[in-house]
Every structure is written in structure tokens, then in C-alpha cells.
Design a protein around this motif. Structure first.
Motif, mmCIF file in Angstrom:
data_model
loop_
_atom_site.group_PDB
_atom_site.id
_atom_site.type_symbol
_atom_site.label_atom_id
_atom_site.label_comp_id
_atom_site.label_asym_id
_atom_site.label_seq_id
_atom_site.Cartn_x
_atom_site.Cartn_y
_atom_site.Cartn_z
ATOM 1 N N SER A 1 0.830 -1.206 0.000
ATOM 2 C CA SER A 1 0.000 0.000 0.000
ATOM 3 C C SER A 1 0.860 1.251 0.000
ATOM 4 N N ASP A 2 1.959 1.235 0.743
ATOM 5 C CA ASP A 2 2.857 2.393 0.767
ATOM 6 C C ASP A 2 3.541 2.591 -0.580
ATOM 7 N N LEU A 3 3.896 1.499 -1.232
ATOM 8 C CA LEU A 3 4.546 1.599 -2.537
ATOM 9 C C LEU A 3 3.588 2.170 -3.575
ATOM 10 N N ALA A 4 2.350 1.699 -3.586
ATOM 11 C CA ALA A 4 1.377 2.173 -4.564
ATOM 12 C C ALA A 4 1.026 3.640 -4.349
ATOM 13 N N ALA A 5 1.102 4.109 -3.093
ATOM 14 C CA ALA A 5 0.728 5.487 -2.769
ATOM 15 C C ALA A 5 1.884 6.468 -2.889
ATOM 16 N N ASP A 6 3.108 5.967 -3.043
ATOM 17 C CA ASP A 6 4.272 6.842 -3.065
ATOM 18 C C ASP A 6 4.226 7.779 -4.281
ATOM 19 N N ARG A 7 4.405 9.079 -4.030
ATOM 20 C CA ARG A 7 4.270 10.060 -5.106
ATOM 21 C C ARG A 7 5.317 9.853 -6.198
ATOM 22 N N THR A 8 6.539 9.556 -5.814
ATOM 23 C CA THR A 8 7.600 9.362 -6.814
ATOM 24 C C THR A 8 7.311 8.151 -7.681
ATOM 25 N N VAL A 9 6.831 7.089 -7.083
ATOM 26 C CA VAL A 9 6.471 5.886 -7.851
ATOM 27 C C VAL A 9 5.356 6.207 -8.836
ATOM 28 N N ARG A 10 4.336 6.906 -8.372
ATOM 29 C CA ARG A 10 3.189 7.218 -9.234
ATOM 30 C C ARG A 10 3.582 8.131 -10.397
ATOM 31 N N GLU A 11 4.551 9.009 -10.169
ATOM 32 C CA GLU A 11 4.976 9.935 -11.221
ATOM 33 C C GLU A 11 5.938 9.286 -12.207
ATOM 34 N N ARG A 12 6.891 8.490 -11.697
ATOM 35 C CA ARG A 12 7.956 7.980 -12.566
ATOM 36 C C ARG A 12 7.618 6.634 -13.207
ATOM 37 N N CYS A 13 6.912 5.785 -12.513
ATOM 38 C CA CYS A 13 6.556 4.477 -13.074
ATOM 39 C C CYS A 13 5.139 4.114 -12.634
ATOM 40 N N PRO A 14 4.148 4.805 -13.192
ATOM 41 C CA PRO A 14 2.752 4.548 -12.802
ATOM 42 C C PRO A 14 2.321 3.111 -13.034
ATOM 43 N N VAL A 15 2.968 2.418 -13.976
ATOM 44 C CA VAL A 15 2.616 1.023 -14.229
ATOM 45 C C VAL A 15 2.761 0.186 -12.966
ATOM 46 N N LEU A 16 3.732 0.519 -12.121
ATOM 47 C CA LEU A 16 3.948 -0.245 -10.895
ATOM 48 C C LEU A 16 2.833 0.021 -9.888
ATOM 49 N N ALA A 17 2.477 1.287 -9.702
ATOM 50 C CA ALA A 17 1.384 1.612 -8.781
ATOM 51 C C ALA A 17 0.078 0.990 -9.261
ATOM 52 N N GLU A 18 -0.192 1.042 -10.563
ATOM 53 C CA GLU A 18 -1.429 0.476 -11.102
ATOM 54 C C GLU A 18 -1.481 -1.035 -10.894
ATOM 55 N N ALA A 19 -0.355 -1.710 -11.069
ATOM 56 C CA ALA A 19 -0.320 -3.159 -10.897
ATOM 57 C C ALA A 19 -0.621 -3.548 -9.454
ATOM 58 N N ILE A 20 -0.044 -2.811 -8.513
ATOM 59 C CA ILE A 20 -0.276 -3.129 -7.103
ATOM 60 C C ILE A 20 -1.737 -2.924 -6.743
ATOM 61 N N LEU A 21 -2.318 -1.826 -7.208
ATOM 62 C CA LEU A 21 -3.719 -1.539 -6.887
ATOM 63 C C LEU A 21 -4.662 -2.550 -7.532
ATOM 64 N N ALA A 22 -4.228 -3.176 -8.620
ATOM 65 C CA ALA A 22 -5.057 -4.195 -9.272
ATOM 66 C C ALA A 22 -4.921 -5.556 -8.606
ATOM 67 N N GLY A 23 -3.979 -5.681 -7.667
ATOM 68 C CA GLY A 23 -3.586 -7.000 -7.197
ATOM 69 C C GLY A 23 -4.344 -7.579 -6.033
ATOM 70 N N ALA A 24 -4.892 -6.761 -5.156
ATOM 71 C CA ALA A 24 -5.479 -7.314 -3.937
ATOM 72 C C ALA A 24 -6.324 -6.254 -3.256
ATOM 73 N N SER A 25 -6.977 -6.663 -2.182
ATOM 74 C CA SER A 25 -7.770 -5.716 -1.396
ATOM 75 C C SER A 25 -6.855 -4.785 -0.608
ATOM 76 N N GLY A 26 -7.429 -3.683 -0.132
ATOM 77 C CA GLY A 26 -6.663 -2.742 0.667
ATOM 78 C C GLY A 26 -6.085 -3.371 1.915
ATOM 79 N N GLN A 27 -6.840 -4.267 2.544
ATOM 80 C CA GLN A 27 -6.348 -4.920 3.763
ATOM 81 C C GLN A 27 -5.113 -5.762 3.482
ATOM 82 N N ILE A 28 -5.126 -6.492 2.378
ATOM 83 C CA ILE A 28 -3.966 -7.315 2.029
ATOM 84 C C ILE A 28 -2.782 -6.434 1.654
#
Length: 323
Positions: A73-100
Motif C-alpha cells: 500500500s505504501d509503494l502504490a501510494a508513493d508520489r515518486t512511484v506514481r509519477e515515474r513508473c505509474p505502471v507499478l502503482a497500477e499493478a499493485i492496486l489491481a492485485g489485492a484488497s486494501g487490507q492485504i
């Protein structure tokens, strides 16, 4: 569940010292503990590595160094990750529930085991769980199993969304072993089943993942996932793609597929065809079809071939339009 010893490591050296032949490292435990409950994994000892100093996301050489203990969750929410490699944030958010995502760690995500039903059922044979026992999935239930890189011994698929994005990002896994610290390219980190499907990675016994190195990308990127229900399901087929178009010509591209193989599948043939080609739907289709010529679908999963083809074309077309 088999009784086990629990230890908490205070350093990487201590974790390595605590590891023996029947030991597993414990991160978030979102997959490992489930497998222990099912009797698939039966470690004699768990070494908790979540308190080690690998919980940061840092800039490194224009890219990123992501600690193995960073929560998804921290990786997907990180501003630098979202700006430089959004594909990574999108993949994490597609992967599981917020609790997991709040519990799971980067290192643990990379080491997920397949969700093949034969692997998870200890009453059934499975070469991945018990080498030499057979692979009933080939003639049984396999509609969501591999169409690429499989063998008569195993048709399982790798479940991680994050790993597919990291494959497209040319990431490397930083590992500490007994005698050295080394970096393993993701292409070399995961294995195809070969004649030993019980091994998912090239890690040596006791190796500890300490982080992931992501080089600079410099291209528009996107993650898209097709699944059987709208949320919290494993991919039928997924794609992590990045595209660089200059004056209507593809200068560079990356394509990695999930849900189709024993490992994240880097579509090298498609990438090679696209570099220097016109950035058109026709080019994307020819490249996708060339990659899918490598497919060997089973009785009930041939639908993944046109699904993957269409997914490649649509995703690259959208990235090209954005360029």
C-alpha cells in the motif's frame, strides 16, 4: 498445521544465521500463512524479517531502490512511484484488497506461489509441490493456467501483478546470501518450470531479498488486467507496457504479460518487431500475433491467445495515442 519455531531477526546477518534447511522468512505472511494452513508449506521455523531496515523507498541513480519490507500500500501510494513508473502503482492496486496491501511486503509479493488448485490441494498430485507425482492440471482444470513456456511437468502460472510491472521496468532483485550481496535481473530471478517446477526462482537456500532496483524508465506506461470478476481476482491475462514514440515511430517499448506463464512473460519478440516500426494499430497487431505464435494452449485455455493479442494491441494503442 505443523508446529513451528518463531524467531524475529534484528539484522540481515542474524536472519541468515537463523536460517536452516526447513526455514522460511516471514514478511506479511499473506500467502505463506495460507499455504501453511493448507499443509502445502510445512516449515519447522519462521524467521520474521519485517523489522529489518528495508522499509524505505529511495531515489537511486535516477531510478528507485525499493526496500523488501515496504508495504504494498505504501509503494502504490508513493508520489515518486506514481509519477515515474505509474505502471507499478497500477499493478499493485489491481492485485489485492486494501487490507492485504496494507499487510503484504514487496519481498513477499515476489515470492508468491501459484494459485493452481492442484498445488493448493495436498490430496492431489502436483509436481510443483511433490516432484515426480504428476501434473493432473494438463488434463483437468486448467482454463486459467499457462499457454507459454509450460512443460509436461507443470502448467502453473505466476500470480503476482507487481512482478509483471517490474519485469516491464527491467527491475533487479537485490539479494543477500551467505557470502555476498548480489543483484539479480528479474529476467534471471524467475524460472520456467523445466524438469523441476518445484523451484520458482533462482535463489539459493537462505538467500534474503533486501530490495528491488528499478532503473529510470522515461516512457509512458500502463498496467491492464483482465479477470473473471471485477475485483480481487487473479489475472486471466494482464499486461505491463511502456512505449516511447517519436515522429510516429516506435523508438522503444516494453511489454510483459501476466497470467500466461510460470513467470512474468517478457514479450521480447513483440518488442523487437516494434522498435523502429510505425506506431500504428497494424504494427501492434503484427507484433502481438508474432509473440502469440509461441503459445501452446491446452484444451480449455486457448481463449487466452486472442485475449492476450487484443490486450497488447489495445494497451499499446492507448499509450501511442497518449504520446
Amino acid at each position: 498445521m505443523r508446529p513451528f519455531v518463531y524467531e524475529r531477526a534484528r539484522s540481515a546477518d542474524e536472519a541468515l544465521a537463523l536460517h536452516d534447511g526447513e526455514t522460511h522468512y516471514l514478511g506479511g505472511g499473506t500467502n505463506l500463512v495460507d499455504l501453511m494452513r493448507l499443509g502445502v508449506e510445512t516449515p519447522a521455523k519462521l524467521v520474521d524479517v519485517t523489522r529489518l531496515p528495508y522499509d524505505r523507498i529511495e531515489e537511486s541513480g535516477g531510478g528507485l531502490l525499493i526496500g523488501a519490507a515496504v508495504r504494498n500500500s505504501d509503494l502504490a501510494a508513493d508520489r515518486t512511484v506514481r509519477e515515474r513508473c505509474p505502471v507499478l502503482a497500477e499493478a499493485i492496486l489491481a492485485g489485492a484488497s486494501g487490507q492485504i496491501r496494507n499487510q503484504a511486503t514487496v519481498g513477499g509479493n515476489l515470492l508468491q506461489r501459484t494459485r493452481c488448485s492442484y498445488f493448493q490441494d495436498v490430496a492431489k498430485p502436483c509436481n510443483k509441490r511433490e516432484p515426480g507425482s504428476g501434473c493432473p492440471a494438463r488434463e483437468g482444470e486448467h482454463h486459467n493456467l499457462a499457454i507459454l513456456g509450460h512443460t509436461p511437468d507443470c502448467v502453473a502460472t505466476h500470480p503476482s501483478d507487481m512482478a509483471v510491472a517490474l519485469a516491464a521496468l527491467d527491475a533487479s532483485v537485490r539479494v543477500q546470501g551467505e557470502s555476498e550481496v548480489r543483484s539479480i535481473r528479474l529476467d534471471d530471478f524467475y524460472r520456467l518450470p523445466g524438469d523441476d517446477p518445484s523451484r520458482d526462482t533462482t535463489l539459493d537456500p537462505g538467500d534474503l531479498i533486501t530490495g528491488v532496483e528499478v532503473p529510470p524508465l522515461g516512457m509512458a506506461s500502463r498496467y491492464r488486467k483482465v479477470r473473471e470478476r471485477a475485483s480481487f481476482a487473479f489475472a486471466l491475462v494482464s499486461i505491463a507496457a511502456a512505449l516511447d514514440v517519436v515522429d510516429g515511430t516506435v523508438r522503444d517499448c516494453r511489454v510483459a504479460l501476466g497470467g500466461v506463464a510460470h513467470r512474468p512473460w517478457r514479450a521480447r519478440r513483440a518488442e523487437e518487431m516494434l522498435r523502429g516500426a510505425p506506431a500504428t494499430e497494424e504494427s501492434y497487431l503484427r507484433a502481438a500475433q508474432a509473440e502469440m505464435d509461441l503459445a501452446q494452449p491446452l484444451r480449455d485455455n486457448g481463449f487466452k491467445v486472442p485475449l492476450a493479442t487484443n490486450l497488447i494491441v489495445r494497451t499499446l494503442s492507448e499509450l501511442g495515442d497518449g504520446s
